[in-house]
Design a protein around this motif. Structure first.
Motif, mmCIF file in Angstrom:
data_model
loop_
_atom_site.group_PDB
_atom_site.id
_atom_site.type_symbol
_atom_site.label_atom_id
_atom_site.label_comp_id
_atom_site.label_asym_id
_atom_site.label_seq_id
_atom_site.Cartn_x
_atom_site.Cartn_y
_atom_site.Cartn_z
ATOM 1 N N ARG A 116 120.907 67.145 74.867
ATOM 2 C CA ARG A 116 121.838 66.552 73.902
ATOM 3 C C ARG A 116 121.464 65.119 73.569
ATOM 4 O O ARG A 116 120.707 64.493 74.295
ATOM 5 C CB ARG A 116 123.253 66.573 74.483
ATOM 6 C CG ARG A 116 123.843 67.957 74.532
ATOM 7 C CD ARG A 116 125.189 67.985 75.217
ATOM 8 N NE ARG A 116 125.366 69.260 75.895
ATOM 9 C CZ ARG A 116 125.588 70.402 75.238
ATOM 10 N NH1 ARG A 116 125.658 70.427 73.939
ATOM 11 N NH2 ARG A 116 125.738 71.524 75.919
ATOM 12 N N ASP A 117 122.044 64.663 72.480
ATOM 13 C CA ASP A 117 121.890 63.264 72.079
ATOM 14 C C ASP A 117 120.442 62.824 72.062
ATOM 15 O O ASP A 117 120.071 61.859 72.718
ATOM 16 C CB ASP A 117 122.694 62.338 73.026
ATOM 17 C CG ASP A 117 124.137 62.750 73.048
ATOM 18 O OD1 ASP A 117 124.648 63.160 71.992
ATOM 19 O OD2 ASP A 117 124.729 62.694 74.153
ATOM 20 N N CYS A 118 119.658 63.572 71.377
ATOM 21 C CA CYS A 118 118.246 63.193 71.302
ATOM 22 C C CYS A 118 117.838 63.192 69.842
ATOM 23 O O CYS A 118 117.289 64.168 69.332
ATOM 24 C CB CYS A 118 117.419 64.190 72.111
ATOM 25 S SG CYS A 118 115.684 63.903 71.965
ATOM 26 N N PRO A 119 118.154 62.128 69.132
ATOM 27 C CA PRO A 119 117.983 62.146 67.680
ATOM 28 C C PRO A 119 116.546 61.861 67.243
ATOM 29 O O PRO A 119 116.330 61.183 66.257
ATOM 30 C CB PRO A 119 118.927 61.013 67.229
ATOM 31 C CG PRO A 119 118.947 60.075 68.391
ATOM 32 C CD PRO A 119 118.616 60.828 69.620
ATOM 33 N N LEU A 120 115.591 62.342 67.952
ATOM 34 C CA LEU A 120 114.203 62.067 67.586
ATOM 35 C C LEU A 120 113.651 63.206 66.725
ATOM 36 O O LEU A 120 114.097 64.350 66.839
ATOM 37 C CB LEU A 120 113.359 61.941 68.861
ATOM 38 C CG LEU A 120 113.717 60.788 69.792
ATOM 39 C CD1 LEU A 120 112.971 60.943 71.097
ATOM 40 C CD2 LEU A 120 113.376 59.458 69.135
ATOM 41 N N ASN A 121 112.670 62.896 65.914
ATOM 42 C CA ASN A 121 112.027 63.977 65.168
ATOM 43 C C ASN A 121 110.870 64.539 65.970
ATOM 44 O O ASN A 121 110.485 63.998 67.015
ATOM 45 C CB ASN A 121 111.584 63.495 63.780
ATOM 46 C CG ASN A 121 110.528 62.414 63.896
ATOM 47 O OD1 ASN A 121 109.826 62.337 64.903
ATOM 48 N ND2 ASN A 121 110.425 61.579 62.886
ATOM 49 N N ALA A 122 110.335 65.610 65.475
ATOM 50 C CA ALA A 122 109.314 66.348 66.228
ATOM 51 C C ALA A 122 108.118 65.473 66.575
ATOM 52 O O ALA A 122 107.595 65.540 67.693
ATOM 53 C CB ALA A 122 108.868 67.556 65.419
ATOM 54 N N GLU A 123 107.701 64.628 65.630
ATOM 55 C CA GLU A 123 106.555 63.751 65.878
ATOM 56 C C GLU A 123 106.806 62.854 67.088
ATOM 57 O O GLU A 123 106.007 62.792 68.021
ATOM 58 C CB GLU A 123 106.311 62.851 64.643
ATOM 59 C CG GLU A 123 105.620 63.529 63.486
ATOM 60 C CD GLU A 123 104.303 64.143 63.918
ATOM 61 O OE1 GLU A 123 103.519 63.420 64.566
ATOM 62 O OE2 GLU A 123 104.072 65.341 63.650
#
Lengths: 939, 418
Positions: A857-864
């Motif tokens: 949860r709470d991991c607003p990162l993009n795939a890169e």
């Protein structure tokens, strides 16, 4: 017609005459001659020359003569090994005798003949005797195995005697059981690794049955053996306790104390809510008190043990204070021990009585005892706050007596009282100062100087008083010199105008005229402090001191727990674990109290440390130990404590000015040169407290490292559990190497040296790749940072949880244990990348039930970002797909032990949670891999 | 386990040594002598001494030191108990435990020590077993032995050795069957200056002298067994019976033995039978002082207090004492500074007193402390705790034994602070 006639000698060579008599034909004359020989032996005379003649008398029907010859043989066989062989035949023959007394006597004596050659002949008769129909012979033979083991351990093992001995534990005769236990215990003591006394519920039951029926000595052996057993749960513990408690009423004090040991140990497993627990506590008090009415030697040993017991469980004897009151005709060693226990039991409820007694003791004759009594009054004041006032007035009364050693002792303890209750009793300083001249002991002088320096602003003639000490500076002991130096510097910082000359004088005495490195170093430090930054000097030297703790000589809890397991032994008398004094460095196994079992877990805090130390109270005081005064004196360089500064800011401003001026004149006006740097000892940074490290050494702290994510350091071992050693740390992985970054802080008052570290076996075989390198001794309040390289080639044992690591750290004080959880990503290796085909094949190959799914949860990162973040911690992205607007990352990693973990990470743009599916042949790692993902992604 | 034993007399001579394992040199005792020198007083020698290679555990009994040498970790209480048992055995065999008695019977002593310990493990310590193995010396026996050539070493296995009741031998026979019990109570007390009790407790024992034929099974019951809550038992007593019924049930050893010892500590049960009025003072800057003590009975329950002795360790500066007494006699030893007043019986009509002058060393400062008074006394036919035997029953044998109980109360460590 007494035996003293055997001592008379004639002029004509005694030995010659005896020889003739021994070879006499008359039986009676022979016997008399042997008696004479024995009589000479009892006083340590060498009669070994008669060996062949005495052995010749062995073949006889007369039992008394036979016994006498045996007595002789045992003493001298070792010095005449070749002759001793002559006796073997008779022994072997006697082992077949129809009379069990003779059989037993033969096997017993043979075992005592400590000659290697004889042991071979002993094996067959011994084997027979171990299986003899008569229990008297069997029990004698059991002890003989222990004797033989002492002479030739290998032989005993090869001949299988140990197994026979183990079988004897199930013998029908309780005396045989007791002796077998005793023999096995003795053998086990010299071979701690051999698992000789394999205790299980069945054998325990046999021992408990034998316990009721064997002799008092046998009971001691059995109880000591029982104490080594760890019951599987609280029920078993209780049932053993119930069967052991009747032993508390035994007339033999050794039986009683051994029973107390078993109960104290097994009690640890019982829940405190249990009714039985309370009953047991009540039952323990009377026998302990009864031990005190025995002979003084027994009392002494009992008191040393009671000292441990009241520290572990003060509730047992809290109502029995009076039995520890000292009688004037007690031997001094009993008096001193009683006094110690009185203080331990002192509480608000009984303090009035205790003080009245102590005052009485302070007027006794014996100097050592009086001193200790005076000191005890001080300890009461520190321990029971309500009594402090009364204690101080008692001490003042005692000072009025003007008895020299009483006055000195009183001043030493009053100094401690000042430390405990600052700004409360300083009104007595005037009285103390009156006695300045009578002080001739270093400890008392140092204490008085400390008081004068500490309260310089309240004592009008403080400078004169200190000056008077300065005259004979070089004749003082180091303790006094150091204290005088500090005291005068304090005085100077408080009253700078009037005391410049004094401080100059003491600094030059300490730095130029002294060859004591401690004194010189401290002198230089003060000097530099004063010359570079007087404000800092003030903050350092006049810093608020931490309060001293109540109990200054409590045994540290893990040691106490270990000693409780040794109640009744020499270790309990010396209050040291056997490893500290048993000779020969035999690997002594550390004993520890059993942890409370899960079923009985109540309000007790769960302990992770293996040594099951009881949770201590949060100390806001320093855990002082050992010689309190010595510690106090070394504490002057204490760290600047956070909290309100001692002086208000306006005063400080003024002081700065004054100091500035004072120092200018000090340094400039009097041609004083600041000490050349070369004269400053090179190791300045090392031996001084962290207060100074902060001032001089600003390079501490490890820079952040690139590479795998590194968690901030967490405290692994709090100082209160490790006698002042605080350990915090974290794990790192950098270019293929794992290390454990440790920060060791010495929060005790003594220097720590000889550090070493060891890991318990763990799931991934983590082990230190190099010894723990702490180059300089760690002085109080100092901190060092160490990076300990780790390897993964240590021995492996699955831990629960998987990433649990149990660590033992040793220093000059003790061994400490703690356990910590390491993040799994330190085990992700650099070459953990798979190609796509391989990944696909493996993914299919691993059964579906091994798949585990987690939400991050709470991991607003993009795939890169995710991919690159994970890559730096050796989680490699094999492929990336976009399915229905979701990013799918296929990743893999490899652990140091070769386990592959495959992952599928689903990231939905706009949704802060992502889903992680893990597949691995060893599914138990998945949970930890998930945790590693979380840590890496969120930091 | 116990490695060796040395017997040492007060002047520091080693007069007997016995080794159960290898021989340890006498020089190990040097560490003991060192400690003895440091302790000044023989009674203050610490019981456990460590040396580089051994431990020395010692007891002081009857002006003799029993010093044992220990090499491995061993319970010190076990060693001390054993040493006391050795001393008890000597006492039992020779009537006294003294250097002379031991030297006179050195061979028996050696045989006994060998029988009591094997490789450091206790073997036979029960008096009746030992006596079957090695007969105690009597004048008659030594005469008979020297004529007939028989020995005083038994050649059969003692009967009690392995039975469940090792303390009793089989086949005991008496023409007069008797069972006597002595209830002996000692009062340990500390009385402070003002006469109030700081601490008091009763140490009681019941000693038995049992001469009964066969295998008697005895039950002893008390009027008030509740008094006994802290008791140590002879191994012969059945603990379960005591727990459930408060009755002492046992098959007794033959002869004299201690049946139980007990402690009564609750203060209201401990009556203090005597009081002392005292006034001891030393004048400042003068070489004399006053000494005045009077002793009287408190509650004595109608019994006379007798055998009163008062011992006082006077301060070092006291040179001599000039006293007069209304009863008994006193002595003052100017070397040890011990004042002993032998009072005898107290008659309430006229209380005994001792008063007079104390001569001090001139010029010495006046003593800081006042001496403690150590008091001995005896009250016949009374157990001060109130303990009373109710009845003694015998099972297992047919004859009717003579039975008797005697009570006596004594002062133990009874001290009055002044």
């Amino acid at each position: 017609m007494t035996d003293s006639k055997y001592f008379t000698t004639t002029k004509k060579g005694e030995i010659f005459e005896l020889k003739a008599e021994l070879n006499s034909d008359k039986k009676e004359k022979k016997k008399e001659a042997v008696k004479k020989v024995i009589a000479s032996m009892t006083v340590g005379k060498d009669v070994s020359a008669l060996f062949p003649d005495v052995v010749n008398c062995m073949q006889t029907d007369n039992l008394e003569l036979k016994k006498l010859v045996y007595l002789y043989l045992m003493n001298y066989a070792k010095s005449q090994p070749d002759m001793a062989i002559m006796a073997v035949n008779t022994f072997v023959k006697d082992c077949e005798d129809p009379n069990p007394l003779i059989r037993a006597l033969a096997v017993r004596t043979m075992g005592c003949i400590r000659v290697d050659k004889i042991t071979e002949y002993l094996c067959e008769p011994l084997r027979k005797c171990l299986k003899d129909e008569d229990p008297y012979v069997r029990k004698t033979a059991a002890v003989c195995v222990a004797k033989l083991h002492d002479i030739n351990a290998q032989l005993v093992e090869d001949q299988g005697f140990l197994d026979t001995l183990k079988d004897l534990i199930s013998d029908s005769n309780p005396m045989v059981v007791a002796n077998a236990v005793a023999a096995l215990s003795e053998i086990a003591e010299s071979h701690p690794s051999s698992n000789l006394l394999d205790l299980n519920p069945q054998s325990i039951n046999k021992l408990l049955t034998a316990l009721n029926e064997c002799t008092e000595w046998g009971q001691i052996f059995i109880l000591d053996c029982l104490a080594n057993y760890t019951p599987k749960d609280d029920r078993e513990a209780q049932s053993i306790c119930e069967r052991v408690t009747p032993r508390l009423s035994h007339a033999n004090s050794a039986v009683v104390l051994s029973a107390v040991k078993v109960l104290m140990k097994f009690m640890e497993m019982l829940s405190k809510d249990l009714d039985y627990y309370g009953t047991l506590l009540k039952k323990l008090a009377p026998p302990l008190v009864t031990l005190l009415s025995a002979e003084p030697e027994l009392q002494y040993v009992a008191l040393r043990n009671i000292n441990l017991i009241v520290q572990k469980r003060p509730e047992i004897l809290k109502h029995e204070m009076k039995v520890f009151f000292v009688k004037y005709n007690d031997p001094i060693y009993v008096k001193l021990e009683k006094l110690d226990i009185m203080i331990r039991l002192a509480s608000q409820a009984n303090i009035a009585q205790v003080l009245a007694e102590l005052k009485e003791y302070a007027t006794e004759v014996d100097v050592d005892f009086v001193r200790k009594a005076v000191r005890a009054i001080g300890r009461c004041a520190i321990k029971v706050e309500q009594s402090a006032e009364r204690c101080v007035s008692t001490l003042l009364d005692l000072i009025q007596t003007k008895v020299n050693y009483v006055v000195q002792e009183a001043i030493v303890v009053i100094k401690d009282i000042f430390r405990k209750y600052p700004n409360k009793y300083e009104s007595v300083i005037a009285t103390l100062c009156e006695n300045l001249d009578s002080l001739d002991e270093p400890e008392a002088r140092a204490a008085m100087i400390w008081i004068v320096g500490e309260y310089a602003e309240r004592i009008d003639n403080a400078d004169e008083l200190l000056e008077s000490f300065l005259e004979g500076f070089h004749d003082e002991s180091t303790q006094v010199q150091l204290q005088l130096l500090t005291g005068i510097v304090k005085l100077f910082l408080k009253k700078p105008t009037e005391t410049q000359e004094l401080v100059q004088q003491v600094l030059s005495l300490a730095t130029q005229d002294s060859d004591n490195p401690d004194l010189r170093d401290r002198g230089y430090i003060y000097w530099r402090l004063l010359s570079t930054d007087p404000v800092a000097a003030k903050e350092v030297v006049l810093a608020e001191k931490p309060l001293i703790s109540e109990e200054t000589d409590l045994i540290e809890p893990t040691l106490l727990d270990e000693l409780i397991c040794y109640i009744g032994t020499l270790a309990s008398v010396y209050h040291k674990p056997p490893s500290a004094f048993v000779e020969g460095g035999r690997g002594v196994v550390h004993k520890s109290l059993p942890p409370r079992t899960a079923s009985s877990e109540s309000a007790e805090s769960p302990e992770t440390a293996p040594a099951g130390a009881p949770p201590g109270e949060q100390p806001d005081v320093i855990p002082a130990q050992g010689d309190l005064l010595g510690d106090l004196l070394n504490l002057d360089l204490g760290p600047p404590v956070s909290g309100p500064p001692l002086t208000t800011s306006s005063v400080q401003m003024g002081a700065v000015d004054l100091l500035g001026g004072g120092l200018d004149s000090l340094i400039g006006g009097t041609n004083f040169v600041a000490p050349p740097t070369a004269a400053v000892p090179a190791s300045l940074g090392a031996p001084i407290g962290s207060g100074l490290s902060d001032l001089f050494d600003l390079t501490s702290g490890v820079g952040t490292l690139s590479g795998s994510y590194v968690a901030p350091k967490a405290v692994w071992l709090p100082a209160m559990k490790a006698k002042g050693l605080e350990i915090s740390g974290t794990f790192t992985r950098q270019v293929g190497s794992i290390s454990m970054d440790l920060q060791l802080t010495n929060k005790a008052l003594q220097v720590m040296t000889d550090f070493a570290i060891q890991f318990n076996r763990n799931s991934f075989g983590l082990a230190p790749a190099a010894p723990l390198q702490v180059h300089a001794p760690l002085s109080p309040n100092q901190t060092v940072e160490i990076s300990l390289p780790l390897s993964t080639v240590g021995s492996v044992m699955k831990m629960e949880p998987l990433n649990n690591l149990q660590v033992a750290v040793k220093n000059n004080i003790d061994v400490f244990y703690f356990s910590t959880l390491y993040p799994l990503h330190i085990l992700f290796v650099e070459d953990g990348k798979m190609d796509r085909q391989m990944f696909l094949a493996t993914w299919k190959d691993i059964p579906n039930e091994n798949e585990a799914q987690f939400q991050i949860r709470d991991c607003p990162l993009n795939a890169e970002a995710v991919s690159s973040k994970l890559q730096s911690s050796n989680i490699f992205t094999v492929a990336k797909r976009n399915v229905e607007g979701q990013d799918m990352l296929y990743q893999c990693l490899k652990l140091t032990n070769g386990i592959w973990v495959l992952a599928e990470l689903r990231i939905q743009p706009g949704n802060p949670s992502c889903t992680l599916s893990l597949k691995c042949r060893a599914p138990e790692v998945s949970q930890h891999v998930y945790q590693a993902y979380e840590t890496i992604l969120k930091n | 386990m116990i490695h060796s034993l040395f017997l040492i007399n007060c002047s520091g001579d080693i007069f007997l040594e016995k080794h159960w394992k290898s021989v340890v040199s006498q020089s190990v005792c040097d560490y003991f002598f060192e400690a003895q020198e440091k302790a000044a007083d023989v009674e203050n020698v610490p019981p456990v001494i460590s040396t580089p290679h051994h431990y020395l555990i010692s007891i002081y009994r009857d002006k003799l030191f029993f010093v044992s040498v220990i090499q491995t970790e061993v319970p010190p209480l076990f060693v001390i108990e054993f040493l006391h048992r050795v001393a008890d055995t000597f006492q039992d065999y020779f009537g006294e435990c003294s250097e002379a008695a031991i030297k006179d019977n050195v061979v028996i002593v050696y045989e006994l020590l060998e029988e009591m310990l094997d490789n450091g493990f206790p073997l036979a310590t029960e008096s009746n077993i030992l006596k079957e193995l090695i007969k105690p010396p009597t004048i008659l026996r030594s005469v008979v032995n020297s004529i007939t050539g028989s020995s005083n070493v038994g050649d059969t296995l003692p009967t009690g050795q392995l039975s469940n009741i090792p303390w009793r031998r089989a086949g005991v026979k008496y023409t007069n069957n008797e069972a006597y019990f002595d209830v002996v109570e000692e009062i340990d007390a500390i009385i402070d200056k003002s006469g109030s009790t700081v601490f008091a407790e009763i140490q009681g024992v019941i000693d038995a002298c049992i001469k009964l034929s066969g295998m008697p099974d005895l039950s002893l019951s008390f009027m008030n067994p509740r008094l006994l809550d802290d008791v140590s038992f002879h191994p012969c007593i059945r603990f379960k019976r005591w727990e459930s019924e408060r009755v002492l049930s046992f098959i007794p050893p033959d002869g004299n033995f201690r049946l139980i010892s007990y402690r009564v500590s609750s203060q209201n049960l401990v009556a203090i039978p005597v009081y002392v009025k005292h006034s001891i003072s030393f004048k400042e800057n003068s070489s004399c002082g006053r000494f005045d003590i009077t002793i009287g009975p408190k509650q004595n329950m109608g019994k006379t207090i007798e055998g009163i002795t008062v011992t006082v360790h006077m301060p070092k500066v006291v040179l001599n004492m000039n006293l007069t007494t209304t009863q008994g006699s006193y002595t003052f030893d100017p070397v040890t500074k011990v004042l002993t007043w032998d009072v005898g019986k107290i008659t309430p009509q006229k209380l005994p007193s001792l008063k007079g002058l104390v001569n001090l060393q001139s010029g010495a400062p006046k003593p800081e402390e006042n001496p403690s008074l150590n008091i001995q006394f005896k009250i016949q036919q009374l157990a001060i705790s109130g303990l009373k035997v109710n009845r003694l029953d015998m099972y297992g044998e047919k004859y009717k034994p003579f039975k008797g109980v005697k009570y006596v109360t004594k002062a133990g460590k009874f001290q009055v602070r002044t």
